[in-house]
Design a protein around this motif. Structure first.
Motif, PDB file in Angstrom:
ATOM      1  N   ALA A 257      21.192  56.427  62.586  1.00 19.93           N
ATOM      2  CA  ALA A 257      20.713  55.664  61.431  1.00 19.93           C
ATOM      3  C   ALA A 257      21.861  54.890  60.774  1.00 19.93           C
ATOM      4  N   LEU A 258      23.044  55.507  60.715  1.00 16.01           N
ATOM      5  CA  LEU A 258      24.200  54.831  60.132  1.00 16.01           C
ATOM      6  C   LEU A 258      24.655  53.671  61.022  1.00 16.01           C
ATOM      7  N   VAL A 259      24.655  53.880  62.328  1.00 15.95           N
ATOM      8  CA  VAL A 259      25.006  52.802  63.256  1.00 15.95           C
ATOM      9  C   VAL A 259      24.013  51.648  63.119  1.00 15.95           C
ATOM     10  N   ASP A 260      22.719  51.973  63.069  1.00 18.46           N
ATOM     11  CA  ASP A 260      21.689  50.935  62.933  1.00 18.46           C
ATOM     12  C   ASP A 260      21.879  50.131  61.648  1.00 18.46           C
ATOM     13  N   ALA A 261      22.230  50.828  60.560  1.00 20.01           N
ATOM     14  CA  ALA A 261      22.448  50.144  59.284  1.00 20.01           C
ATOM     15  C   ALA A 261      23.635  49.199  59.375  1.00 20.01           C
ATOM     16  N   ALA A 262      24.709  49.658  60.020  1.00 17.79           N
ATOM     17  CA  ALA A 262      25.905  48.821  60.146  1.00 17.79           C
ATOM     18  C   ALA A 262      25.632  47.589  61.008  1.00 17.79           C
ATOM     19  N   VAL A 263      24.905  47.773  62.094  1.00 18.19           N
ATOM     20  CA  VAL A 263      24.567  46.651  62.965  1.00 18.19           C
ATOM     21  C   VAL A 263      23.677  45.651  62.215  1.00 18.19           C
ATOM     22  N   HIS A 264      22.775  46.172  61.369  1.00 25.76           N
ATOM     23  CA  HIS A 264      21.868  45.317  60.610  1.00 25.76           C
ATOM     24  C   HIS A 264      22.630  44.358  59.708  1.00 25.76           C
ATOM     25  N   ILE A 265      23.764  44.792  59.159  1.00 33.17           N
ATOM     26  CA  ILE A 265      24.524  43.934  58.244  1.00 33.17           C
ATOM     27  C   ILE A 265      25.619  43.154  58.965  1.00 33.17           C
ATOM     28  N   GLY A 266      25.631  43.224  60.303  1.00 35.03           N
ATOM     29  CA  GLY A 266      26.527  42.343  61.046  1.00 35.03           C
ATOM     30  C   GLY A 266      27.712  42.973  61.729  1.00 35.03           C
ATOM     31  N   LEU A 267      27.883  44.295  61.644  1.00 33.94           N
ATOM     32  CA  LEU A 267      29.001  44.943  62.332  1.00 33.94           C
ATOM     33  C   LEU A 267      28.648  45.070  63.816  1.00 33.94           C
ATOM     34  N   PRO A 268      29.548  44.714  64.720  1.00 31.48           N
ATOM     35  CA  PRO A 268      29.250  44.863  66.146  1.00 31.48           C
ATOM     36  C   PRO A 268      28.917  46.316  66.489  1.00 31.48           C
ATOM     37  N   GLU A 269      27.925  46.517  67.357  1.00 32.98           N
ATOM     38  CA  GLU A 269      27.456  47.872  67.652  1.00 32.98           C
ATOM     39  C   GLU A 269      28.573  48.755  68.191  1.00 32.98           C
ATOM     40  N   GLY A 270      29.404  48.215  69.076  1.00 30.98           N
ATOM     41  CA  GLY A 270      30.495  49.016  69.631  1.00 30.98           C
ATOM     42  C   GLY A 270      31.456  49.483  68.558  1.00 30.98           C
ATOM     43  N   GLU A 271      31.763  48.590  67.608  1.00 26.74           N
ATOM     44  CA  GLU A 271      32.664  48.952  66.511  1.00 26.74           C
ATOM     45  C   GLU A 271      32.020  49.996  65.612  1.00 26.74           C
ATOM     46  N   ALA A 272      30.721  49.850  65.339  1.00 27.06           N
ATOM     47  CA  ALA A 272      30.016  50.809  64.490  1.00 27.06           C
ATOM     48  C   ALA A 272      30.009  52.202  65.137  1.00 27.06           C
ATOM     49  N   ARG A 273      29.710  52.256  66.436  1.00 29.01           N
ATOM     50  CA  ARG A 273      29.687  53.550  67.126  1.00 29.01           C
ATOM     51  C   ARG A 273      31.080  54.200  67.149  1.00 29.01           C
ATOM     52  N   ALA A 274      32.110  53.386  67.335  1.00 24.84           N
ATOM     53  CA  ALA A 274      33.473  53.918  67.331  1.00 24.84           C
ATOM     54  C   ALA A 274      33.842  54.488  65.962  1.00 24.84           C
ATOM     55  N   THR A 275      33.398  53.822  64.901  1.00 25.47           N
ATOM     56  CA  THR A 275      33.702  54.293  63.550  1.00 25.47           C
ATOM     57  C   THR A 275      32.987  55.609  63.259  1.00 25.47           C
ATOM     58  N   VAL A 276      31.718  55.705  63.634  1.00 27.57           N
ATOM     59  CA  VAL A 276      30.960  56.944  63.425  1.00 27.57           C
ATOM     60  C   VAL A 276      31.553  58.074  64.267  1.00 27.57           C
ATOM     61  N   ALA A 277      31.985  57.756  65.489  1.00 30.00           N
ATOM     62  CA  ALA A 277      32.613  58.769  66.336  1.00 30.00           C
ATOM     63  C   ALA A 277      33.938  59.239  65.741  1.00 30.00           C
ATOM     64  N   SER A 278      34.686  58.319  65.126  1.00 28.86           N
ATOM     65  CA  SER A 278      35.946  58.682  64.478  1.00 28.86           C
ATOM     66  C   SER A 278      35.702  59.635  63.315  1.00 28.86           C
ATOM     67  N   ALA A 279      34.616  59.392  62.559  1.00 30.70           N
ATOM     68  CA  ALA A 279      34.266  60.294  61.457  1.00 30.70           C
ATOM     69  C   ALA A 279      33.894  61.672  61.982  1.00 30.70           C
ATOM     70  N   ALA A 280      33.188  61.721  63.113  1.00 35.59           N
ATOM     71  CA  ALA A 280      32.808  62.998  63.711  1.00 35.59           C
ATOM     72  C   ALA A 280      34.054  63.752  64.185  1.00 35.59           C
ATOM     73  N   HIS A 281      35.016  63.025  64.771  1.00 36.85           N
ATOM     74  CA  HIS A 281      36.266  63.643  65.221  1.00 36.85           C
ATOM     75  C   HIS A 281      37.013  64.223  64.042  1.00 36.85           C
ATOM     76  N   ARG A 282      37.041  63.476  62.923  1.00 37.28           N
ATOM     77  CA  ARG A 282      37.715  63.991  61.724  1.00 37.28           C
ATOM     78  C   ARG A 282      37.043  65.259  61.243  1.00 37.28           C
TER      79      ARG A 282
END
Length: 288
Positions: A257-282
């Motif tokens: 849902a967070l990735v979908d929201a980020a893509v909706h406002i213009g963030l590239p999907e790959g970048e959004a997934r990498a950011t969410v994965a980084s948060a999960a790693h943290r």
């Protein structure tokens, strides 16, 4: 004595600043010329000038003559200048028409005008070294127009909030950017309403707890926080929301849902997934 390319660029930049257009110096590669104060840091900084130093690209752009001179003095190799888009009072929108790489943008804009029933108004026009054109338009004060590349048609790039146009009088590796004949003193035209609809961001969807995989207002608030991100803060706000989601033990369920929201406002999907994965790693690292 002949004027240097640096001096000419500064002179043109000061002229643009006097018209209320915020400017920055550019190198011959069309990139911001002032080097980042964070370039030696091991982790890329998300700073956009909050540190008080210069070197933050378009975020340095200014209409103040003294500030412009100081920027150019810091980068004596600058041979051009960029004009920030989306800034008051003009909220400039640049329509970049390419004729070389991704289709004929000039012809495609004419087709769009026919298909969507609008007239391309006379406005300030800059010719590029490759034979393309930059059209300048007034933008809306209440909507941040996103940058895009060939989204509305091949060969048509949009320069909006957070973007910049290479200013006329700039010299680059490819050549010089100049005003099209007869357009130097032409007023900037309003963006045609039909064109504005094509380049405006989609409306933000309304959220309810029932539309998410996790119930509760906390989940709605986190996804809404991402959807409401202003340009330049999308990645940072996505990371923050993903970290908070993991603190509630719903990080995995809310990830998509967070990735979908980020893509909706213009963030590239790959970048959004990498950011969410980084948060999960943290979150996993903190839990150890």
């Amino acid at each position: 004595m002949a004027i240097t390319a640096h001096e000419a660029a500064l002179d043109h930049a000061l002229g643009a600043a006097a018209r209320g257009l915020a400017v920055i110096p550019l190198s011959r590669t069309k990139l911001p010329a002032v080097r980042s104060p964070h370039r030696t840091e091991r982790r890329p900084a998300s700073c956009r000038g909050e540190c008080g130093q210069i070197g933050h690209g378009v975020h340095d752009a200014s209409t103040d003559a003294d500030a412009v001179r100081a920027l150019f003095a810091t980068a004596p190799w600058a041979t051009g200048y960029g004009i920030a888009c989306g800034r008051p009072p003009h909220f400039l929108i640049g329509v970049d028409l390419d004729v070389k790489n991704d289709g004929d943008g000039i012809q495609n804009l004419e087709r769009l005008a026919i298909d969507h029933g609008f007239t391309i108004p006379l406005t300030v026009t800059v010719t590029t070294p490759s034979g393309g054109r930059h059209l300048w338009f007034f933008g809306p004060a209440d909507t941040a127009i996103p940058n895009s590349a060939s989204k509305i048609a091949p060969g048509i790039d949009i320069r909006g909030s957070g973007g910049y146009l290479v200013g006329p009088g700039s010299r680059t590796i490819a050549g010089e950017y100049v005003h099209a004949p007869g357009t130097h003193h032409r007023p900037i035209a309003e963006t045609p309403a039909a064109l504005l609809r094509l380049i405006s961001p989609p409306p933000t969807p309304r959220l309810s707890p029932l539309s998410l995989p996790v119930s509760g207002q906390k989940a709605v608030a986190l996804v809404s926080f991402v959807l409401e991100s202003p340009s330049g803060q999308r990645n940072d706000r996505l990371y923050w929301a993903a970290c908070r989601a993991h603190e509630t033990d719903h990080g995995t369920e809310l990830a998509q849902a967070l990735v979908d929201a980020a893509v909706h406002i213009g963030l590239p999907e790959g970048e959004a997934r990498a950011t969410v994965a980084s948060a999960a790693h943290r979150a996993r690292r903190v839990a150890r």
